[in-house]
Design an enzyme around this catalytic site. Sequence first.
Site, PDB file in Angstrom:
ATOM      1  N   ILE A  78       0.863  -1.176   0.000  1.00 49.01           N
ATOM      2  CA  ILE A  78       0.000   0.000   0.000  1.00 49.01           C
ATOM      3  C   ILE A  78       0.902   1.229   0.000  1.00 49.01           C
ATOM      4  O   ILE A  78       1.938   1.244   0.674  1.00 49.01           O
ATOM      5  CB  ILE A  78      -0.968   0.027   1.208  1.00 49.01           C
ATOM      6  CG1 ILE A  78      -1.902   1.248   1.111  1.00 49.01           C
ATOM      7  CG2 ILE A  78      -0.226  -0.062   2.528  1.00 49.01           C
ATOM      8  CD1 ILE A  78      -3.069   1.209   2.086  1.00 49.01           C
ATOM      9  N   GLU A 133       2.486  -6.304   6.934  1.00 51.56           N
ATOM     10  CA  GLU A 133       3.765  -5.955   7.549  1.00 51.56           C
ATOM     11  C   GLU A 133       4.054  -4.500   7.246  1.00 51.56           C
ATOM     12  O   GLU A 133       3.722  -4.000   6.177  1.00 51.56           O
ATOM     13  CB  GLU A 133       4.920  -6.809   6.998  1.00 51.56           C
ATOM     14  CG  GLU A 133       4.939  -8.233   7.482  1.00 51.56           C
ATOM     15  CD  GLU A 133       4.080  -9.162   6.632  1.00 51.56           C
ATOM     16  OE1 GLU A 133       3.639 -10.188   7.167  1.00 51.56           O
ATOM     17  OE2 GLU A 133       3.824  -8.854   5.449  1.00 51.56           O
ATOM     18  N   ASN A 157       8.209   3.065  10.479  1.00 53.22           N
ATOM     19  CA  ASN A 157       7.194   3.809   9.728  1.00 53.22           C
ATOM     20  C   ASN A 157       6.009   4.080  10.663  1.00 53.22           C
ATOM     21  O   ASN A 157       4.971   3.435  10.601  1.00 53.22           O
ATOM     22  CB  ASN A 157       6.758   3.032   8.479  1.00 53.22           C
ATOM     23  CG  ASN A 157       5.885   3.868   7.563  1.00 53.22           C
ATOM     24  OD1 ASN A 157       5.335   4.891   7.973  1.00 53.22           O
ATOM     25  ND2 ASN A 157       5.746   3.419   6.334  1.00 53.22           N
ATOM     26  N   TYR A 179      -2.865   2.261  10.562  1.00 46.03           N
ATOM     27  CA  TYR A 179      -3.324   0.877  10.698  1.00 46.03           C
ATOM     28  C   TYR A 179      -3.982   0.656  12.054  1.00 46.03           C
ATOM     29  O   TYR A 179      -5.006  -0.020  12.152  1.00 46.03           O
ATOM     30  CB  TYR A 179      -2.168  -0.105  10.501  1.00 46.03           C
ATOM     31  CG  TYR A 179      -1.437   0.049   9.175  1.00 46.03           C
ATOM     32  CD1 TYR A 179      -2.080   0.542   8.041  1.00 46.03           C
ATOM     33  CD2 TYR A 179      -0.096  -0.271   9.060  1.00 46.03           C
ATOM     34  CE1 TYR A 179      -1.411   0.700   6.834  1.00 46.03           C
ATOM     35  CE2 TYR A 179       0.585  -0.130   7.855  1.00 46.03           C
ATOM     36  CZ  TYR A 179      -0.078   0.363   6.750  1.00 46.03           C
ATOM     37  OH  TYR A 179       0.586   0.514   5.568  1.00 46.03           O
TER      38      TYR A 179
END
Length: 184
Positions: free
Chosen positions: A100, A134, A139, A146
Amino acid sequence: MKKFSLFFHPAEIDLSFSPFALRLDNQTYQIMKASDENIADLLGLEQEVYFGRTPWSRFSFKSELKKHANSLYLVVYQGSTLVGFVGMRMQAQEGHITNIAVKPAFQKRGIGGFLLRTMIEIAQKNHAVQMTLEVRSDNYNAQSLYRKIGFRDNFIRKNYYSAEHADAVSMIKKIADREQEEVN
């Protein structure tokens, strides 16, 4: 017993997707299935997001886009500019986000969240009970997104990104199968 029926007799995976226009943050975007014609744009977006690197090669994208039976890749365009994409692979009762990315100038506008929620809905329609992904351990912006969507840390994959000697956080989100919800 119905709970275990899909485990022993998996349903046919349906990753059909009809393109549509989306209005977010007073902007209009086109969302469609990715194809080989998008690979140059996908590589360009990766270079922009990953500071000149392309974690996935042309071959990797081409290979994934051929896996129609269990993979779905979506692209988001504003006009002729690719602003985001997402990939998911269905395996057993799990949807796995393979990739993504959202163009830096378009981040924090809801595009990444929209793409993740879209994949979660598609996974639910295909009887998935969980989503996984993952993310680089450094990050923090992606991890924050998420977590807002309901993913939780699962475990650390040491040296997952071997070229950069970087660890990954494996994340998981439990999702309910809509048919199962109706039964309960």
